[in-house]
Design an enzyme around this catalytic site. Structure first.
Site, PDB file in Angstrom:
ATOM      1  N   HIS A  15       0.876  -1.194   0.000  1.00  0.00           N
ATOM      2  CA  HIS A  15       0.000   0.000   0.000  1.00  0.00           C
ATOM      3  C   HIS A  15       0.899   1.226   0.000  1.00  0.00           C
ATOM      4  O   HIS A  15       1.505   1.561   1.011  1.00  0.00           O
ATOM      5  CB  HIS A  15      -0.905   0.002   1.241  1.00  0.00           C
ATOM      6  CG  HIS A  15      -1.841   1.175   1.313  1.00  0.00           C
ATOM      7  ND1 HIS A  15      -3.166   1.040   1.607  1.00  0.00           N
ATOM      8  CD2 HIS A  15      -1.641   2.505   1.136  1.00  0.00           C
ATOM      9  CE1 HIS A  15      -3.752   2.224   1.613  1.00  0.00           C
ATOM     10  NE2 HIS A  15      -2.833   3.136   1.332  1.00  0.00           N
ATOM     11  N   HIS A  17       1.424   5.386  -1.626  1.00  0.00           N
ATOM     12  CA  HIS A  17       1.027   6.563  -2.400  1.00  0.00           C
ATOM     13  C   HIS A  17       2.272   7.179  -3.024  1.00  0.00           C
ATOM     14  O   HIS A  17       3.161   7.627  -2.302  1.00  0.00           O
ATOM     15  CB  HIS A  17       0.355   7.607  -1.499  1.00  0.00           C
ATOM     16  CG  HIS A  17      -0.900   7.102  -0.866  1.00  0.00           C
ATOM     17  ND1 HIS A  17      -2.130   7.258  -1.439  1.00  0.00           N
ATOM     18  CD2 HIS A  17      -1.107   6.414   0.283  1.00  0.00           C
ATOM     19  CE1 HIS A  17      -3.058   6.699  -0.673  1.00  0.00           C
ATOM     20  NE2 HIS A  17      -2.457   6.180   0.384  1.00  0.00           N
ATOM     21  N   LEU A  18       2.319   7.187  -4.345  1.00  0.00           N
ATOM     22  CA  LEU A  18       3.474   7.793  -5.028  1.00  0.00           C
ATOM     23  C   LEU A  18       3.150   9.166  -5.585  1.00  0.00           C
ATOM     24  O   LEU A  18       4.060   9.895  -5.980  1.00  0.00           O
ATOM     25  CB  LEU A  18       3.945   6.900  -6.182  1.00  0.00           C
ATOM     26  CG  LEU A  18       4.832   5.706  -5.837  1.00  0.00           C
ATOM     27  CD1 LEU A  18       5.252   5.003  -7.117  1.00  0.00           C
ATOM     28  CD2 LEU A  18       6.057   6.110  -5.026  1.00  0.00           C
ATOM     29  N   ARG A  19       1.845   9.508  -5.678  1.00  0.00           N
ATOM     30  CA  ARG A  19       1.432  10.778  -6.313  1.00  0.00           C
ATOM     31  C   ARG A  19       1.857  10.808  -7.780  1.00  0.00           C
ATOM     32  O   ARG A  19       2.038   9.781  -8.389  1.00  0.00           O
ATOM     33  CB  ARG A  19       2.003  12.001  -5.551  1.00  0.00           C
ATOM     34  CG  ARG A  19       1.900  11.927  -4.033  1.00  0.00           C
ATOM     35  CD  ARG A  19       0.491  11.809  -3.538  1.00  0.00           C
ATOM     36  NE  ARG A  19       0.445  11.955  -2.073  1.00  0.00           N
ATOM     37  CZ  ARG A  19      -0.533  11.488  -1.314  1.00  0.00           C
ATOM     38  NH1 ARG A  19      -1.534  10.811  -1.857  1.00  0.00           N
ATOM     39  NH2 ARG A  19      -0.529  11.684  -0.016  1.00  0.00           N
ATOM     40  N   ASN A  43      -5.388   7.236  -5.809  1.00  0.00           N
ATOM     41  CA  ASN A  43      -6.130   8.461  -5.438  1.00  0.00           C
ATOM     42  C   ASN A  43      -5.414   9.724  -5.907  1.00  0.00           C
ATOM     43  O   ASN A  43      -5.133  10.632  -5.134  1.00  0.00           O
ATOM     44  CB  ASN A  43      -6.409   8.498  -3.925  1.00  0.00           C
ATOM     45  CG  ASN A  43      -5.160   8.560  -3.072  1.00  0.00           C
ATOM     46  OD1 ASN A  43      -4.105   8.051  -3.457  1.00  0.00           O
ATOM     47  ND2 ASN A  43      -5.269   9.165  -1.896  1.00  0.00           N
ATOM     48  N   LYS A 101      -9.315  -0.529  -5.663  1.00  0.00           N
ATOM     49  CA  LYS A 101      -9.323   0.150  -4.369  1.00  0.00           C
ATOM     50  C   LYS A 101     -10.700   0.734  -4.078  1.00  0.00           C
ATOM     51  O   LYS A 101     -11.249   1.483  -4.888  1.00  0.00           O
ATOM     52  CB  LYS A 101      -8.284   1.277  -4.391  1.00  0.00           C
ATOM     53  CG  LYS A 101      -8.311   2.176  -3.180  1.00  0.00           C
ATOM     54  CD  LYS A 101      -7.695   1.502  -1.970  1.00  0.00           C
ATOM     55  CE  LYS A 101      -7.901   2.355  -0.727  1.00  0.00           C
ATOM     56  NZ  LYS A 101      -6.705   2.490   0.070  1.00  0.00           N
ATOM     57  N   HIS A 176      -4.409  -0.841   6.096  1.00  0.00           N
ATOM     58  CA  HIS A 176      -3.952  -0.034   7.233  1.00  0.00           C
ATOM     59  C   HIS A 176      -4.871  -0.184   8.451  1.00  0.00           C
ATOM     60  O   HIS A 176      -5.462   0.783   8.909  1.00  0.00           O
ATOM     61  CB  HIS A 176      -3.758   1.434   6.851  1.00  0.00           C
ATOM     62  CG  HIS A 176      -4.802   2.039   5.960  1.00  0.00           C
ATOM     63  ND1 HIS A 176      -6.147   1.980   6.227  1.00  0.00           N
ATOM     64  CD2 HIS A 176      -4.686   2.729   4.805  1.00  0.00           C
ATOM     65  CE1 HIS A 176      -6.802   2.603   5.273  1.00  0.00           C
ATOM     66  NE2 HIS A 176      -5.939   3.059   4.392  1.00  0.00           N
ATOM     67  N   LEU A 221      -4.819   8.933   8.194  1.00  0.00           N
ATOM     68  CA  LEU A 221      -6.107   8.242   8.264  1.00  0.00           C
ATOM     69  C   LEU A 221      -5.923   6.791   7.838  1.00  0.00           C
ATOM     70  O   LEU A 221      -5.208   6.551   6.872  1.00  0.00           O
ATOM     71  CB  LEU A 221      -7.133   8.937   7.366  1.00  0.00           C
ATOM     72  CG  LEU A 221      -7.549  10.321   7.881  1.00  0.00           C
ATOM     73  CD1 LEU A 221      -8.385  11.042   6.844  1.00  0.00           C
ATOM     74  CD2 LEU A 221      -8.303  10.201   9.203  1.00  0.00           C
ATOM     75  N   ASP A 249       1.427   2.524   3.567  1.00  0.00           N
ATOM     76  CA  ASP A 249       0.576   3.707   3.402  1.00  0.00           C
ATOM     77  C   ASP A 249       1.417   4.975   3.446  1.00  0.00           C
ATOM     78  O   ASP A 249       0.940   6.035   3.862  1.00  0.00           O
ATOM     79  CB  ASP A 249      -0.534   3.749   4.465  1.00  0.00           C
ATOM     80  CG  ASP A 249      -1.634   4.749   4.132  1.00  0.00           C
ATOM     81  OD1 ASP A 249      -1.741   5.164   2.968  1.00  0.00           O
ATOM     82  OD2 ASP A 249      -2.378   5.117   5.063  1.00  0.00           O
ATOM     83  N   HIS A 253       3.000  14.401   1.662  1.00  0.00           N
ATOM     84  CA  HIS A 253       2.379  15.716   1.444  1.00  0.00           C
ATOM     85  C   HIS A 253       3.488  16.738   1.693  1.00  0.00           C
ATOM     86  O   HIS A 253       4.291  16.557   2.619  1.00  0.00           O
ATOM     87  CB  HIS A 253       1.250  15.966   2.450  1.00  0.00           C
ATOM     88  CG  HIS A 253       0.050  15.083   2.276  1.00  0.00           C
ATOM     89  ND1 HIS A 253      -1.001  15.409   1.455  1.00  0.00           N
ATOM     90  CD2 HIS A 253      -0.258  13.890   2.820  1.00  0.00           C
ATOM     91  CE1 HIS A 253      -1.923  14.458   1.494  1.00  0.00           C
ATOM     92  NE2 HIS A 253      -1.493  13.510   2.323  1.00  0.00           N
ATOM     93  N   ALA A 265      -3.788  14.627   5.837  1.00  0.00           N
ATOM     94  CA  ALA A 265      -3.540  13.339   6.484  1.00  0.00           C
ATOM     95  C   ALA A 265      -2.535  12.538   5.688  1.00  0.00           C
ATOM     96  O   ALA A 265      -2.662  12.415   4.475  1.00  0.00           O
ATOM     97  CB  ALA A 265      -4.852  12.560   6.585  1.00  0.00           C
TER      98      ALA A 265
HETATM   99  C1  NCD Z   1      -3.613   8.994   2.300  1.00  0.00           C
HETATM  100  C2  NCD Z   1      -3.190  10.049   1.282  1.00  0.00           C
HETATM  101  O1  NCD Z   1      -2.620  11.060   1.677  1.00  0.00           O
HETATM  102  O2  NCD Z   1      -3.409   9.854   0.082  1.00  0.00           O
HETATM  103  N1  NCD Z   1      -3.550   9.576   3.600  1.00  0.00           N
HETATM  104  C3  NCD Z   1      -3.476   8.913   4.772  1.00  0.00           C
HETATM  105  O3  NCD Z   1      -3.563   9.539   5.829  1.00  0.00           O
HETATM  106  N2  NCD Z   1      -3.269   7.620   4.807  1.00  0.00           N
HETATM  107  C4  NCD Z   1      -4.939   8.459   1.945  1.00  0.00           C
HETATM  108  C5  NCD Z   1      -5.276   7.197   2.666  1.00  0.00           C
HETATM  109  O4  NCD Z   1      -4.692   6.141   2.402  1.00  0.00           O
HETATM  110  O5  NCD Z   1      -6.169   7.233   3.520  1.00  0.00           O
HETATM  111 ZN    ZN Z   2      -3.329   5.048   1.807  1.00  0.00          ZN
END
Ligand code: NCD
Ligand code: ZN
Length: 346
Positions: A15, A17-19, A43, A101, A176, A221, A249, A253, A265
């Protein structure tokens, strides 16, 4: 004798997030350095919804890899009420997409296109059950009257369990997980069920985030919970039960968007995830269980081969964690648990 060296099959992150764009270029090397593969969260804005979106995003990730890196992005589709079951079937059949997802609408960062009415996604879920494609679930209800600390436990009773009963054979990853309730539900499940756990939820609880000042870099989150949940998560992660595996996860940011009156988050853990996990497993007396959690149980659930190469972790002087990683989208503060991490990747 205390152990100060540990060699593992190279881990994967189930899991991540690479953006996109400059942020992706800045953070990707930090996952690629330690992890062979990662399940890439969809996302983006706009989200990765179709097979074509996923193919284009995958190409952008591959192009951003550091020279010589074999890091493999495992793509996912963002489930919306308009998702076409046949597009999902084709994207999975081609090998491009490894999971879908599910974000309940409004649950977290960039989840506005998520699902409100589960009847509208029934056709997609039935195709997924038929072809064995996992559904990765952000397991929180979003009804405003439900307290943020209760949203995961309520989701299991009100949404997840009915959804699984209504769709026999659907393979589900509870992502998560943060509560004793989620750990117990996953442990009691059959082979269609798994759960991922993050570094921050294994190391911290809500006191770490809120006592003595608010720490925005611990805000993610699902939110960190009451301290009694954390030992249950550590127990699950270190149990050797193949239902539990790593999903960091890691969610970058830019620092100014977290140190903010309305902060985003997400914890950016990728650079320190393996070191932190070794610390957690060492403290639990369970270093022998780390390889299963980071490198074996995830591939088994996803039906993929284990990685062939290895990484070595060593224990010694406390890890020096940089404050931030510089990216073209601004500095991103690196997760620091606020206590010594004596392990590092050699
Ligand atoms: C994630 C994000 O920033 O894309 N943020 C997080 O707090 N985990 C989104 C997510 O997985 O809930
Ligand atoms: Zn996530």
């Amino acid at each position: 004798m205390t152990q100060d060296r540990l060699t593992l099959k190279r881990p994967d992150d189930w899991h991540l997030h690479l953006r996109d764009g400059a942020m992706m270029e800045g953070v990707l090397p930090h996952s690629a350095e330690h992890f062979a593969r990662a399940i890439i969260m969809p996302n983006l804005v706009p989200p990765v919804v179709t097979g074509n979106d996923a193919a284009a995003y995958r190409d952008r990730i591959l192009a951003a890899r550091p020279e010589g890196s074999a890091f493999e992005p495992l793509m996912t589709l963002y489930l919306t009420e308009a998702t076409d079951p046949e597009d999902v079937r084709a994207a999975a059949a081609s090998g491009l997409v490894k999971a879908v997802k599910l974000y309940p609408a409004g649950a977290t960062t960039n989840s506005a296109s998520g699902v409100r009415d589960f009847d509208k996604v029934r056709g997609v879920l039935e195709v997924m059950a038929e072809i064995g494609l996992p559904l990765c679930v952000h397991g929180e209800v979003t009804r405003p009257e439900i307290d943020i600390f209760d949203r995961e436990a309520v989701f299991i009773d009100e949404v997840l369990d009915p959804l699984r009963r209504a769709t026999p054979g659907l393979r589900v990853v509870m992502e998560h997980i943060t509560t004793a309730e989620a750990a117990a539900y996953a442990a009691a499940g059959d082979e269609t069920l798994a759960a991922t756990i993050t570094v921050q939820h294994l190391m911290l609880d809500r006191n770490d985030m809120l006592v003595g000042g608010i720490r925005p870099h611990f805000y993610c989150l699902p939110i960190l919970k009451r301290g009694s949940h954390r030992p249950k998560l550590v127990e699950a992660a270190t149990s050797g039960n193949p239902r539990f595996f790593l999903g960091t996860d890691s969610a970058p940011h830019a620092t100014d968007t977290k140190e903010n009156a309305c902060g985003c988050a997400g914890c950016f853990t990728a650079p320190v995830a393996m070191a932190c996990l070794a610390q957690v497993f060492d403290e639990a007396g369970a270093l022998d269980k780390l390889e299963g959690f980071t490198s074996r149980f995830g591939p088994a659930f996803y039906g993929l081969p284990e990685n062939e190469d290895e990484i070595t972790l060593v224990k010694g002087a406390a890890l020096e964690i940089p404050d931030a990683v510089e990216t073209g989208a601004g500095p991103v503060t690196v997760f620091n648990p606020g206590r010594p991490v004596q392990w590092r990747v050699a």
